[in-house]
Design a protein around this motif. Sequence first.
Motif, PDB file in Angstrom:
ATOM      1  N   GLN A 110       0.829  -1.210   0.000  1.00 41.99           N
ATOM      2  CA  GLN A 110       0.000   0.000   0.000  1.00 41.99           C
ATOM      3  C   GLN A 110       0.867   1.265   0.000  1.00 41.99           C
ATOM      4  O   GLN A 110       0.551   2.246  -0.684  1.00 41.99           O
ATOM      5  CB  GLN A 110      -0.947  -0.013   1.206  1.00 41.99           C
ATOM      6  N   GLN A 111       1.985   1.228   0.752  1.00 48.77           N
ATOM      7  CA  GLN A 111       2.919   2.352   0.744  1.00 48.77           C
ATOM      8  C   GLN A 111       3.498   2.570  -0.649  1.00 48.77           C
ATOM      9  O   GLN A 111       3.615   3.703  -1.120  1.00 48.77           O
ATOM     10  CB  GLN A 111       4.078   2.088   1.729  1.00 48.77           C
ATOM     11  N   THR A 112       3.868   1.459  -1.293  1.00 46.57           N
ATOM     12  CA  THR A 112       4.424   1.539  -2.652  1.00 46.57           C
ATOM     13  C   THR A 112       3.406   2.149  -3.598  1.00 46.57           C
ATOM     14  O   THR A 112       3.740   3.007  -4.434  1.00 46.57           O
ATOM     15  CB  THR A 112       4.828   0.135  -3.159  1.00 46.57           C
ATOM     16  N   ALA A 113       2.150   1.701  -3.479  1.00 47.82           N
ATOM     17  CA  ALA A 113       1.082   2.224  -4.329  1.00 47.82           C
ATOM     18  C   ALA A 113       0.925   3.730  -4.130  1.00 47.82           C
ATOM     19  O   ALA A 113       0.741   4.483  -5.099  1.00 47.82           O
ATOM     20  CB  ALA A 113      -0.233   1.514  -4.024  1.00 47.82           C
ATOM     21  N   LEU A 159      -0.268   5.707 -12.328  1.00 44.33           N
ATOM     22  CA  LEU A 159      -1.430   4.969 -11.822  1.00 44.33           C
ATOM     23  C   LEU A 159      -1.394   3.482 -12.150  1.00 44.33           C
ATOM     24  O   LEU A 159      -1.885   2.664 -11.370  1.00 44.33           O
ATOM     25  CB  LEU A 159      -2.714   5.614 -12.359  1.00 44.33           C
ATOM     26  N   ARG A 160      -0.841   3.119 -13.293  1.00 38.24           N
ATOM     27  CA  ARG A 160      -0.795   1.693 -13.639  1.00 38.24           C
ATOM     28  C   ARG A 160       0.068   0.904 -12.659  1.00 38.24           C
ATOM     29  O   ARG A 160      -0.274  -0.207 -12.274  1.00 38.24           O
ATOM     30  CB  ARG A 160      -0.286   1.513 -15.084  1.00 38.24           C
ATOM     31  N   GLN A 161       1.198   1.494 -12.277  1.00 39.44           N
ATOM     32  CA  GLN A 161       2.044   0.827 -11.285  1.00 39.44           C
ATOM     33  C   GLN A 161       1.369   0.823  -9.917  1.00 39.44           C
ATOM     34  O   GLN A 161       1.438  -0.170  -9.182  1.00 39.44           O
ATOM     35  CB  GLN A 161       3.408   1.532 -11.181  1.00 39.44           C
ATOM     36  N   ALA A 162       0.683   1.921  -9.595  1.00 43.57           N
ATOM     37  CA  ALA A 162      -0.001   2.015  -8.296  1.00 43.57           C
ATOM     38  C   ALA A 162      -1.073   0.933  -8.162  1.00 43.57           C
ATOM     39  O   ALA A 162      -1.161   0.238  -7.134  1.00 43.57           O
ATOM     40  CB  ALA A 162      -0.638   3.397  -8.131  1.00 43.57           C
ATOM     41  N   VAL A 163      -1.857   0.757  -9.215  1.00 40.93           N
ATOM     42  CA  VAL A 163      -2.979  -0.184  -9.137  1.00 40.93           C
ATOM     43  C   VAL A 163      -2.488  -1.634  -9.103  1.00 40.93           C
ATOM     44  O   VAL A 163      -3.110  -2.504  -8.494  1.00 40.93           O
ATOM     45  CB  VAL A 163      -3.982   0.064 -10.286  1.00 40.93           C
ATOM     46  N   GLU A 164      -1.350  -1.880  -9.710  1.00 38.32           N
ATOM     47  CA  GLU A 164      -0.771  -3.229  -9.664  1.00 38.32           C
ATOM     48  C   GLU A 164      -0.401  -3.607  -8.230  1.00 38.32           C
ATOM     49  O   GLU A 164      -0.642  -4.729  -7.778  1.00 38.32           O
ATOM     50  CB  GLU A 164       0.479  -3.272 -10.554  1.00 38.32           C
ATOM     51  N   LYS A 187      -1.962  -6.496  -5.411  1.00 40.08           N
ATOM     52  CA  LYS A 187      -1.229  -7.440  -4.558  1.00 40.08           C
ATOM     53  C   LYS A 187      -1.725  -7.365  -3.119  1.00 40.08           C
ATOM     54  O   LYS A 187      -1.910  -8.390  -2.453  1.00 40.08           O
ATOM     55  CB  LYS A 187       0.275  -7.136  -4.596  1.00 40.08           C
ATOM     56  N   ALA A 188      -1.947  -6.136  -2.650  1.00 39.09           N
ATOM     57  CA  ALA A 188      -2.448  -5.945  -1.277  1.00 39.09           C
ATOM     58  C   ALA A 188      -3.840  -6.565  -1.130  1.00 39.09           C
ATOM     59  O   ALA A 188      -4.115  -7.267  -0.143  1.00 39.09           O
ATOM     60  CB  ALA A 188      -2.482  -4.463  -0.936  1.00 39.09           C
ATOM     61  N   TYR A 236      -8.729   2.016 -12.125  1.00 39.93           N
ATOM     62  CA  TYR A 236      -8.965   1.438 -13.459  1.00 39.93           C
ATOM     63  C   TYR A 236      -9.993   2.263 -14.237  1.00 39.93           C
ATOM     64  O   TYR A 236      -9.887   2.432 -15.450  1.00 39.93           O
ATOM     65  CB  TYR A 236      -9.411  -0.022 -13.353  1.00 39.93           C
ATOM     66  N   LYS A 237     -10.975   2.783 -13.504  1.00 38.72           N
ATOM     67  CA  LYS A 237     -11.972   3.639 -14.144  1.00 38.72           C
ATOM     68  C   LYS A 237     -11.330   4.937 -14.629  1.00 38.72           C
ATOM     69  O   LYS A 237     -11.611   5.413 -15.734  1.00 38.72           O
ATOM     70  CB  LYS A 237     -13.114   3.939 -13.152  1.00 38.72           C
ATOM     71  N   GLU A 238     -10.432   5.479 -13.796  1.00 35.19           N
ATOM     72  CA  GLU A 238      -9.754   6.730 -14.134  1.00 35.19           C
ATOM     73  C   GLU A 238      -8.881   6.577 -15.380  1.00 35.19           C
ATOM     74  O   GLU A 238      -8.806   7.477 -16.215  1.00 35.19           O
ATOM     75  CB  GLU A 238      -8.893   7.183 -12.944  1.00 35.19           C
TER      76      GLU A 238
END
Length: 230
Positions: free
Chosen positions: A56-59, A68-73, A77-78, A102-104
């Motif tokens: 979650q911290q990484t996101a 955002l693509r890296q954040a949502v990935e 995982k979380a 994903y909507k954004e």
Amino acid sequence: MMLKEMQRLPEAVQLIEKASMMYLENGTPDTAAMALERAGKLIENVDPEKAVQLYQQTANVFENEERLRQAVELLGKASRLLVRGRRFDEAALSIQKEKNIYKEIENYPTCYKKTIAQVLVHLHRNDYVAAERCVRESYSIPGFSGSEDCAALEQLLEGYDQQDQDQVSDVCNSPLFKYMDNDYAKLGLSLMVPGGGVKKKSPATPQAKPDGVTATAADEEEDEYSGGLC
């Protein structure tokens, strides 16, 4: 991994967290995010709760950088770890965050999949109202109302509401559900309707009559309807 190494993992993770803070302060968020994700992977099997926190911290780091693509990935995982640990309240919130991103970024088909995940989590929380609301709100997502995901979820909710275990099992055993991420597929396969999961569709087995006993009118009437009232 040796026992001694495993015992030192929390210490290693703590050092990586400190390093990531320094990377952030020095204006290198990418390196900070990579360090946090690495720490999450290291600790995942030993302390899943800590791994969730690290992912979650990484996101958050990625989101602050508008990646955002890296954040949502990482949020994904979380979410999966939360589901695995049966921390369903937190999982529901985490999946909603994924869905919003994903909507954004206009990845609508993945939004549909996240709606399935949400519904399964809410039904395992025994919260039919929240599950139904997720589907209703998803009608605003382009293409959802005509998708197979939507049709399957309507069938699932109907079966659950009517306590029809056969209908629920049919939906959850469909390829759409079975080929989701393993943690969600397992939620589908283990989903039971309220009331003990009595299968409504199974017709009553007619009892054999002893030789020479004639069926009464009441028996005949019962036989006539035994297969039709399921």
